[in-house]
Design a protein around this motif. Structure first.
Motif, PDB file in Angstrom:
ATOM      1  N   ALA A 145       3.966   5.437   0.142  1.00 44.65           N
ATOM      2  CA  ALA A 145       2.673   6.111   0.284  1.00 44.65           C
ATOM      3  C   ALA A 145       1.533   5.107   0.137  1.00 44.65           C
ATOM      4  O   ALA A 145       0.552   5.149   0.893  1.00 44.65           O
ATOM      5  N   ALA A 146       1.661   4.193  -0.809  1.00 51.52           N
ATOM      6  CA  ALA A 146       0.626   3.174  -1.014  1.00 51.52           C
ATOM      7  C   ALA A 146       0.536   2.259   0.208  1.00 51.52           C
ATOM      8  O   ALA A 146      -0.558   1.925   0.662  1.00 51.52           O
ATOM      9  N   ARG A 147       1.661   1.864   0.739  1.00 47.26           N
ATOM     10  CA  ARG A 147       1.683   1.001   1.917  1.00 47.26           C
ATOM     11  C   ARG A 147       1.028   1.714   3.102  1.00 47.26           C
ATOM     12  O   ARG A 147       0.257   1.109   3.858  1.00 47.26           O
ATOM     13  N   ALA A 148       1.299   3.016   3.240  1.00 47.01           N
ATOM     14  CA  ALA A 148       0.731   3.784   4.346  1.00 47.01           C
ATOM     15  C   ALA A 148      -0.788   3.915   4.222  1.00 47.01           C
ATOM     16  O   ALA A 148      -1.500   3.969   5.220  1.00 47.01           O
ATOM     17  N   ARG A 149      -1.303   3.945   3.004  1.00 46.54           N
ATOM     18  CA  ARG A 149      -2.737   4.116   2.772  1.00 46.54           C
ATOM     19  C   ARG A 149      -3.489   2.798   2.617  1.00 46.54           C
ATOM     20  O   ARG A 149      -4.709   2.788   2.586  1.00 46.54           O
ATOM     21  N   SER A 150      -2.791   1.714   2.512  1.00 47.67           N
ATOM     22  CA  SER A 150      -3.431   0.443   2.173  1.00 47.67           C
ATOM     23  C   SER A 150      -4.349  -0.085   3.259  1.00 47.67           C
ATOM     24  O   SER A 150      -5.287  -0.826   2.967  1.00 47.67           O
ATOM     25  N   GLY A 151      -4.101   0.275   4.481  1.00 44.05           N
ATOM     26  CA  GLY A 151      -4.976  -0.148   5.567  1.00 44.05           C
ATOM     27  C   GLY A 151      -4.948  -1.640   5.797  1.00 44.05           C
ATOM     28  O   GLY A 151      -4.035  -2.348   5.375  1.00 44.05           O
ATOM     29  N   PRO A 152      -6.005  -2.151   6.447  1.00 44.25           N
ATOM     30  CA  PRO A 152      -6.016  -3.557   6.850  1.00 44.25           C
ATOM     31  C   PRO A 152      -6.088  -4.538   5.677  1.00 44.25           C
ATOM     32  O   PRO A 152      -5.726  -5.695   5.820  1.00 44.25           O
ATOM     33  N   SER A 153      -6.553  -4.088   4.526  1.00 40.87           N
ATOM     34  CA  SER A 153      -6.663  -5.008   3.382  1.00 40.87           C
ATOM     35  C   SER A 153      -5.304  -5.319   2.762  1.00 40.87           C
ATOM     36  O   SER A 153      -5.174  -6.294   2.031  1.00 40.87           O
ATOM     37  N   GLY A 154      -4.317  -4.483   3.041  1.00 40.02           N
ATOM     38  CA  GLY A 154      -2.970  -4.752   2.573  1.00 40.02           C
ATOM     39  C   GLY A 154      -2.619  -4.078   1.259  1.00 40.02           C
ATOM     40  O   GLY A 154      -3.480  -3.622   0.508  1.00 40.02           O
ATOM     41  N   LEU A 155      -1.342  -4.038   1.000  1.00 41.50           N
ATOM     42  CA  LEU A 155      -0.813  -3.362  -0.182  1.00 41.50           C
ATOM     43  C   LEU A 155      -1.290  -4.021  -1.470  1.00 41.50           C
ATOM     44  O   LEU A 155      -1.651  -3.342  -2.426  1.00 41.50           O
ATOM     45  N   SER A 156      -1.329  -5.323  -1.519  1.00 42.52           N
ATOM     46  CA  SER A 156      -1.729  -6.021  -2.736  1.00 42.52           C
ATOM     47  C   SER A 156      -3.154  -5.646  -3.147  1.00 42.52           C
ATOM     48  O   SER A 156      -3.425  -5.361  -4.317  1.00 42.52           O
ATOM     49  N   ALA A 157      -4.076  -5.612  -2.193  1.00 45.20           N
ATOM     50  CA  ALA A 157      -5.459  -5.243  -2.491  1.00 45.20           C
ATOM     51  C   ALA A 157      -5.540  -3.784  -2.922  1.00 45.20           C
ATOM     52  O   ALA A 157      -6.308  -3.435  -3.828  1.00 45.20           O
ATOM     53  N   TYR A 158      -4.761  -2.917  -2.288  1.00 43.85           N
ATOM     54  CA  TYR A 158      -4.740  -1.498  -2.635  1.00 43.85           C
ATOM     55  C   TYR A 158      -4.249  -1.310  -4.067  1.00 43.85           C
ATOM     56  O   TYR A 158      -4.862  -0.576  -4.855  1.00 43.85           O
ATOM     57  N   VAL A 159      -3.186  -1.984  -4.427  1.00 47.87           N
ATOM     58  CA  VAL A 159      -2.637  -1.894  -5.782  1.00 47.87           C
ATOM     59  C   VAL A 159      -3.625  -2.480  -6.786  1.00 47.87           C
ATOM     60  O   VAL A 159      -3.854  -1.896  -7.854  1.00 47.87           O
ATOM     61  N   ALA A 160      -4.236  -3.611  -6.471  1.00 47.35           N
ATOM     62  CA  ALA A 160      -5.210  -4.230  -7.379  1.00 47.35           C
ATOM     63  C   ALA A 160      -6.384  -3.289  -7.640  1.00 47.35           C
ATOM     64  O   ALA A 160      -6.837  -3.146  -8.777  1.00 47.35           O
ATOM     65  N   ALA A 161      -6.883  -2.633  -6.594  1.00 44.97           N
ATOM     66  CA  ALA A 161      -7.991  -1.688  -6.766  1.00 44.97           C
ATOM     67  C   ALA A 161      -7.561  -0.496  -7.614  1.00 44.97           C
ATOM     68  O   ALA A 161      -8.331  -0.020  -8.460  1.00 44.97           O
ATOM     69  N   SER A 162      -6.342  -0.035  -7.431  1.00 43.60           N
ATOM     70  CA  SER A 162      -5.829   1.086  -8.219  1.00 43.60           C
ATOM     71  C   SER A 162      -5.710   0.714  -9.693  1.00 43.60           C
ATOM     72  O   SER A 162      -6.070   1.496 -10.580  1.00 43.60           O
ATOM     73  N   VAL A 163      -5.208  -0.463  -9.960  1.00 44.47           N
ATOM     74  CA  VAL A 163      -5.076  -0.932 -11.343  1.00 44.47           C
ATOM     75  C   VAL A 163      -6.458  -1.100 -11.972  1.00 44.47           C
ATOM     76  O   VAL A 163      -6.682  -0.716 -13.123  1.00 44.47           O
ATOM     77  N   ALA A 164      -7.414  -1.636 -11.216  1.00 45.97           N
ATOM     78  CA  ALA A 164      -8.771  -1.804 -11.736  1.00 45.97           C
ATOM     79  C   ALA A 164      -9.377  -0.460 -12.110  1.00 45.97           C
ATOM     80  O   ALA A 164     -10.020  -0.331 -13.157  1.00 45.97           O
ATOM     81  N   ARG A 165      -9.188   0.562 -11.266  1.00 39.11           N
ATOM     82  CA  ARG A 165      -9.692   1.904 -11.581  1.00 39.11           C
ATOM     83  C   ARG A 165      -9.039   2.454 -12.838  1.00 39.11           C
ATOM     84  O   ARG A 165      -9.703   3.068 -13.675  1.00 39.11           O
TER      85      ARG A 165
END
Length: 76
Positions: free
Chosen positions: A8-28
């Motif tokens: 689900a995270a990979r599908a939502r990560s968009g062009p910035s990629g999974l790593s950036a998506y996970v980093a933003a989630s952890v920051a929140r």
């Protein structure tokens, strides 16, 4: 990480990629944890906030937002 969450995270990560998506989630989550720590300290010092106080603050925020124009300038 469970496979379904990773997919689900990979599908939502968009062009910035999974790593950036996970980093933003952890920051929140860290921000939320820090806010919870502040609430705990404030409630220990001043007592818990009531539902009425929360609603009054929500009303104030809604009024402040209503007074702003679409570009963010204050109408007052």
């Amino acid at each position: 990480m469970p496979r379904d969450i990773a997919e689900a995270a990979r599908a939502r990560s968009g062009p910035s990629g999974l790593s950036a998506y996970v980093a933003a989630s952890v920051a929140r989550q860290i921000e939320r944890d820090n806010l919870n720590d502040l609430i705990t300290v404030a409630e220990a010092e001043h007592g818990p906030i009531t539902d009425e106080e929360v609603q009054a603050l929500r009303d104030q925020l809604q009024q402040a937002r209503a007074q702003q124009t679409p570009d963010g300038a204050n109408t007052a």
